[in-house]
Scaffold this active site. Structure first.
Site, PDB file in Angstrom:
ATOM      1  N   ILE A 124     -48.964 -15.003  60.438  1.00  0.00           N
ATOM      2  CA  ILE A 124     -47.588 -15.240  60.906  1.00  0.00           C
ATOM      3  C   ILE A 124     -47.547 -16.452  61.840  1.00  0.00           C
ATOM      4  O   ILE A 124     -46.625 -17.268  61.766  1.00  0.00           O
ATOM      5  CB  ILE A 124     -47.023 -13.975  61.600  1.00  0.00           C
ATOM      6  CG1 ILE A 124     -46.951 -12.822  60.586  1.00  0.00           C
ATOM      7  CG2 ILE A 124     -45.647 -14.246  62.193  1.00  0.00           C
ATOM      8  CD1 ILE A 124     -46.625 -11.456  61.196  1.00  0.00           C
ATOM      9  N   THR A 177     -42.641 -11.920  68.665  1.00  0.00           N
ATOM     10  CA  THR A 177     -42.386 -11.092  67.473  1.00  0.00           C
ATOM     11  C   THR A 177     -43.639 -10.274  67.160  1.00  0.00           C
ATOM     12  O   THR A 177     -43.741  -9.697  66.079  1.00  0.00           O
ATOM     13  CB  THR A 177     -42.058 -11.966  66.242  1.00  0.00           C
ATOM     14  OG1 THR A 177     -43.120 -12.899  66.057  1.00  0.00           O
ATOM     15  CG2 THR A 177     -40.736 -12.689  66.389  1.00  0.00           C
ATOM     16  N   GLY A 224     -52.877 -16.717  63.138  1.00  0.00           N
ATOM     17  CA  GLY A 224     -53.197 -15.987  61.900  1.00  0.00           C
ATOM     18  C   GLY A 224     -52.130 -16.272  60.863  1.00  0.00           C
ATOM     19  O   GLY A 224     -51.571 -17.368  60.823  1.00  0.00           O
ATOM     20  N   ARG A 261     -46.178  -7.825  69.487  1.00  0.00           N
ATOM     21  CA  ARG A 261     -46.077  -6.459  70.013  1.00  0.00           C
ATOM     22  C   ARG A 261     -45.599  -6.526  71.456  1.00  0.00           C
ATOM     23  O   ARG A 261     -46.057  -7.392  72.226  1.00  0.00           O
ATOM     24  CB  ARG A 261     -47.443  -5.745  69.952  1.00  0.00           C
ATOM     25  CG  ARG A 261     -47.855  -5.294  68.562  1.00  0.00           C
ATOM     26  CD  ARG A 261     -46.979  -4.154  68.021  1.00  0.00           C
ATOM     27  NE  ARG A 261     -47.346  -3.719  66.684  1.00  0.00           N
ATOM     28  CZ  ARG A 261     -46.796  -4.152  65.549  1.00  0.00           C
ATOM     29  NH1 ARG A 261     -45.849  -5.073  65.590  1.00  0.00           N
ATOM     30  NH2 ARG A 261     -47.182  -3.679  64.381  1.00  0.00           N
ATOM     31  N   GLU A 284     -39.961   0.967  73.006  1.00  0.00           N
ATOM     32  CA  GLU A 284     -38.992   0.846  71.909  1.00  0.00           C
ATOM     33  C   GLU A 284     -38.565   2.242  71.448  1.00  0.00           C
ATOM     34  O   GLU A 284     -39.453   3.074  71.199  1.00  0.00           O
ATOM     35  CB  GLU A 284     -39.622   0.118  70.714  1.00  0.00           C
ATOM     36  CG  GLU A 284     -39.974  -1.323  70.986  1.00  0.00           C
ATOM     37  CD  GLU A 284     -40.696  -1.993  69.809  1.00  0.00           C
ATOM     38  OE1 GLU A 284     -40.833  -1.373  68.731  1.00  0.00           O
ATOM     39  OE2 GLU A 284     -41.140  -3.132  69.972  1.00  0.00           O
ATOM     40  N   HIS A 294     -37.134  -4.715  66.566  1.00  0.00           N
ATOM     41  CA  HIS A 294     -38.396  -4.713  65.816  1.00  0.00           C
ATOM     42  C   HIS A 294     -38.131  -4.777  64.297  1.00  0.00           C
ATOM     43  O   HIS A 294     -38.634  -3.951  63.526  1.00  0.00           O
ATOM     44  CB  HIS A 294     -39.240  -3.477  66.165  1.00  0.00           C
ATOM     45  CG  HIS A 294     -40.692  -3.657  65.849  1.00  0.00           C
ATOM     46  ND1 HIS A 294     -41.697  -3.080  66.567  1.00  0.00           N
ATOM     47  CD2 HIS A 294     -41.309  -4.370  64.870  1.00  0.00           C
ATOM     48  CE1 HIS A 294     -42.862  -3.409  66.056  1.00  0.00           C
ATOM     49  NE2 HIS A 294     -42.651  -4.193  65.015  1.00  0.00           N
ATOM     50  N   LEU A 332     -51.959  -6.419  69.093  1.00  0.00           N
ATOM     51  CA  LEU A 332     -52.074  -5.778  70.407  1.00  0.00           C
ATOM     52  C   LEU A 332     -53.484  -5.224  70.522  1.00  0.00           C
ATOM     53  O   LEU A 332     -53.894  -4.387  69.714  1.00  0.00           O
ATOM     54  CB  LEU A 332     -51.043  -4.652  70.528  1.00  0.00           C
ATOM     55  CG  LEU A 332     -51.091  -3.860  71.831  1.00  0.00           C
ATOM     56  CD1 LEU A 332     -50.776  -4.745  73.030  1.00  0.00           C
ATOM     57  CD2 LEU A 332     -50.115  -2.687  71.767  1.00  0.00           C
ATOM     58  N   ASP A 346     -38.395  -9.602  69.702  1.00  0.00           N
ATOM     59  CA  ASP A 346     -38.180  -8.624  68.619  1.00  0.00           C
ATOM     60  C   ASP A 346     -38.884  -7.317  68.946  1.00  0.00           C
ATOM     61  O   ASP A 346     -38.641  -6.303  68.286  1.00  0.00           O
ATOM     62  CB  ASP A 346     -38.716  -9.189  67.291  1.00  0.00           C
ATOM     63  CG  ASP A 346     -38.402  -8.266  66.120  1.00  0.00           C
ATOM     64  OD1 ASP A 346     -37.256  -7.778  66.052  1.00  0.00           O
ATOM     65  OD2 ASP A 346     -39.293  -8.015  65.292  1.00  0.00           O
TER      66      ASP A 346
HETATM   67  P1  NAD Z   1     -53.302 -11.884  61.735  1.00  0.00           P
HETATM   68  O1  NAD Z   1     -54.397 -10.915  61.905  1.00  0.00           O
HETATM   69  O2  NAD Z   1     -53.216 -12.669  60.476  1.00  0.00           O
HETATM   70  O3  NAD Z   1     -53.301 -12.923  62.956  1.00  0.00           O
HETATM   71  C1  NAD Z   1     -53.531 -12.569  64.285  1.00  0.00           C
HETATM   72  C2  NAD Z   1     -54.247 -13.729  64.959  1.00  0.00           C
HETATM   73  O4  NAD Z   1     -54.349 -13.443  66.348  1.00  0.00           O
HETATM   74  C3  NAD Z   1     -55.677 -13.931  64.436  1.00  0.00           C
HETATM   75  O5  NAD Z   1     -55.858 -15.265  64.000  1.00  0.00           O
HETATM   76  C4  NAD Z   1     -56.546 -13.601  65.630  1.00  0.00           C
HETATM   77  O6  NAD Z   1     -57.722 -14.395  65.695  1.00  0.00           O
HETATM   78  C5  NAD Z   1     -55.612 -13.937  66.777  1.00  0.00           C
HETATM   79  N1  NAD Z   1     -56.010 -13.300  68.040  1.00  0.00           N
HETATM   80  C6  NAD Z   1     -56.552 -12.075  68.232  1.00  0.00           C
HETATM   81  N2  NAD Z   1     -56.776 -11.879  69.547  1.00  0.00           N
HETATM   82  C7  NAD Z   1     -56.376 -12.999  70.174  1.00  0.00           C
HETATM   83  C8  NAD Z   1     -56.366 -13.399  71.526  1.00  0.00           C
HETATM   84  N3  NAD Z   1     -56.833 -12.607  72.505  1.00  0.00           N
HETATM   85  N4  NAD Z   1     -55.883 -14.612  71.830  1.00  0.00           N
HETATM   86  C9  NAD Z   1     -55.406 -15.442  70.873  1.00  0.00           C
HETATM   87  N5  NAD Z   1     -55.423 -15.135  69.557  1.00  0.00           N
HETATM   88  C10 NAD Z   1     -55.878 -13.914  69.214  1.00  0.00           C
HETATM   89  O7  NAD Z   1     -51.968 -11.055  61.964  1.00  0.00           O
HETATM   90  P2  NAD Z   1     -50.500 -11.448  61.472  1.00  0.00           P
HETATM   91  O8  NAD Z   1     -50.253 -10.878  60.129  1.00  0.00           O
HETATM   92  O9  NAD Z   1     -50.281 -12.903  61.715  1.00  0.00           O
HETATM   93  O10 NAD Z   1     -49.627 -10.589  62.490  1.00  0.00           O
HETATM   94  C11 NAD Z   1     -49.621 -10.923  63.881  1.00  0.00           C
HETATM   95  C12 NAD Z   1     -48.982  -9.802  64.662  1.00  0.00           C
HETATM   96  O11 NAD Z   1     -47.586  -9.743  64.357  1.00  0.00           O
HETATM   97  C13 NAD Z   1     -49.473  -8.416  64.231  1.00  0.00           C
HETATM   98  O12 NAD Z   1     -50.645  -8.071  64.884  1.00  0.00           O
HETATM   99  C14 NAD Z   1     -48.341  -7.513  64.622  1.00  0.00           C
HETATM  100  O13 NAD Z   1     -48.565  -7.082  65.943  1.00  0.00           O
HETATM  101  C15 NAD Z   1     -47.129  -8.439  64.561  1.00  0.00           C
HETATM  102  N6  NAD Z   1     -46.182  -8.071  63.481  1.00  0.00           N
HETATM  103  C16 NAD Z   1     -44.892  -7.899  63.841  1.00  0.00           C
HETATM  104  C17 NAD Z   1     -43.943  -7.597  62.879  1.00  0.00           C
HETATM  105  C18 NAD Z   1     -42.486  -7.453  63.249  1.00  0.00           C
HETATM  106  O14 NAD Z   1     -41.732  -6.867  62.487  1.00  0.00           O
HETATM  107  N7  NAD Z   1     -42.067  -7.975  64.382  1.00  0.00           N
HETATM  108  C19 NAD Z   1     -44.341  -7.457  61.542  1.00  0.00           C
HETATM  109  C20 NAD Z   1     -45.674  -7.662  61.206  1.00  0.00           C
HETATM  110  C21 NAD Z   1     -46.594  -7.981  62.196  1.00  0.00           C
END
Ligand code: NAD
Length: 334
Positions: A156, A235, A154, A237, A266, A294, A210, A261
């Protein structure tokens, strides 16, 4: 001209100057500094048209029933599990989030783990603190031509992959939910199974949400399939990785190192043995693990972007335009 009533119930304690700049002089902004919805009078809840909701207050059906003029609730953040989405929809309130304020920061954080571990920084730093001036370091790896396996391509995941590519790494990814062709556009290789990620990757970086499907997805079975003593980076969940399985894989040398992270619990406590051993500086895990609290999303610039985007979303909806990041199916026809 009619004045707008905007409520910022929780978390924000300073002046709402960032929001005020976006709403302009036609808005009355109330800062609640509340820790419970009861800290704010029913009259204020009744009259607000837009709510910038942080994460302290629970927007349950009872609270939502108090809202008489509210058109939109924007969660100032990504998660929205503190809002009863359907109760809001029934009251004709759009609920939105801000999904993209820290995308670059989280990708940078994943790459910081990668570079730090593959340049052996924890080991060098520790040794130099003992005045041990020595270059040889088993953690150091050349990144060029190594395979980076991305799980979840996605926002990130893509930003992380693009950065890794710039270091000469080959990108493979597993994401069954994105359309065909993204691999062609970005010159990445798509794989159809987690097994292929496990088999072919030198570094594995997790970027899925998650869900019931991803919880515990990186487990003993997965580690049983890895071939190249990979670096594991999470990074996304904490509960996506089974931490006991990671501990076992690291003890057995199946996984070389890890950057986390996020953790299943947590802040960490005594239930997570891998972390306890690391905290105690035990030799087997020393220099092979980096943990951060985190904070992947965190930077002053990201927080500014978050507040600005949340305020712009409120303004859009109050001005009768469609929200960009509606999360309660408001626009769907039932
Ligand atoms: P996003 O929705 O843009 O991307 C998530 C991707 O995961 C999507 O392309 C989706 O198709 C894919 N996906 C879903 N289920 C899947 C599976 N079973 N197998 C493989 N791929 C799968 O989200 P994002 O903005 O890229 O964020 C990703 C994750 O990062 C968030 O869900 C959040 O948990 C985490 N996050 C962490 C922080 C931090 O501070 N560490 C900050 C923001 C987000």
């Amino acid at each position: 001209m009619k004045r707008m009533n905007i409520l910022i119930p929780d978390v924000l304690s300073e002046k709402a100057d960032i929001e005020a700049e976006i709403f302009g002089s036609d808005a009355d902004i109330i800062i609640g500094k509340a820790t419970s919805h009861k800290d704010i009078t029913d009259e204020i809840w009744m009259n607000c048209e837009g709510i910038l909701a942080w994460d302290v207050i629970d927007y349950n059906a009872e609270l939502i029933s108090k809202l008489k003029k509210c058109k939109v609730i924007v969660r100032v953040g990504v998660g929205f599990n503190n809002v009863d989405l359907m109760a809001a929809k029934k009251k004709k309130i759009v609920v939105c989030n801000v999904p993209d304020y820290g995308t670059g920061e989280v990708a940078d954080h994943a790459i910081a783990f990668l570079l730090s571990l593959c340049r052996g920084l924890p080991e060098y730093t520790r040794r130099l603190m003992n005045r041990e001036w020595n270059r040889s370091n088993p953690m150091v790896e050349r990144l060029d031509k190594k395979v980076m396996g991305i799980i979840g391509l996605g926002r990130i995941g893509t930003a992380t992959a693009m950065r890794a590519k710039a270091f000469g790494m080959k990108i493979i990814f597993y994401d069954p939910y994105i359309k065909d062709g993204v691999d062609k556009a970005l010159n990445f290789t798509r794989v159809d199974t987690l097994q292929e990620i496990a088999e072919f990757s030198d570094v594995i970086s997790i970027h899925t949400p998650l869900t019931s499907e991803t919880q515990g997805m990186i487990d003993e079975k997965f580690f049983g399939l890895v071939k190249k003593e990979p670096v594991i980076i999470n990074t996304a969940r904490g509960p996506i990785i089974d931490l006991s399985a990671l501990e076992k894989a690291m003890r057995e040398g199946i996984v070389k190192s890890a950057g986390l992270d996020v953790l299943p619990v947590e802040p960490s406590d005594d239930t997570q043995q891998l972390i306890v051993d690391w905290e105690n500086g035990e030799a087997w895990i020393r220099d092979r693990l980096i943990i951060t609290p985190h904070c992947g999303f965190y930077s002053q610039a990201a927080l500014l972007e978050l507040r600005q985007k949340a305020a712009r979303e409120i303004l859009r909806v109050i001005n009768g335009k469609r929200a960009r990041n509606c999360v309660n199916n408001y626009y769907d026809i039932d």
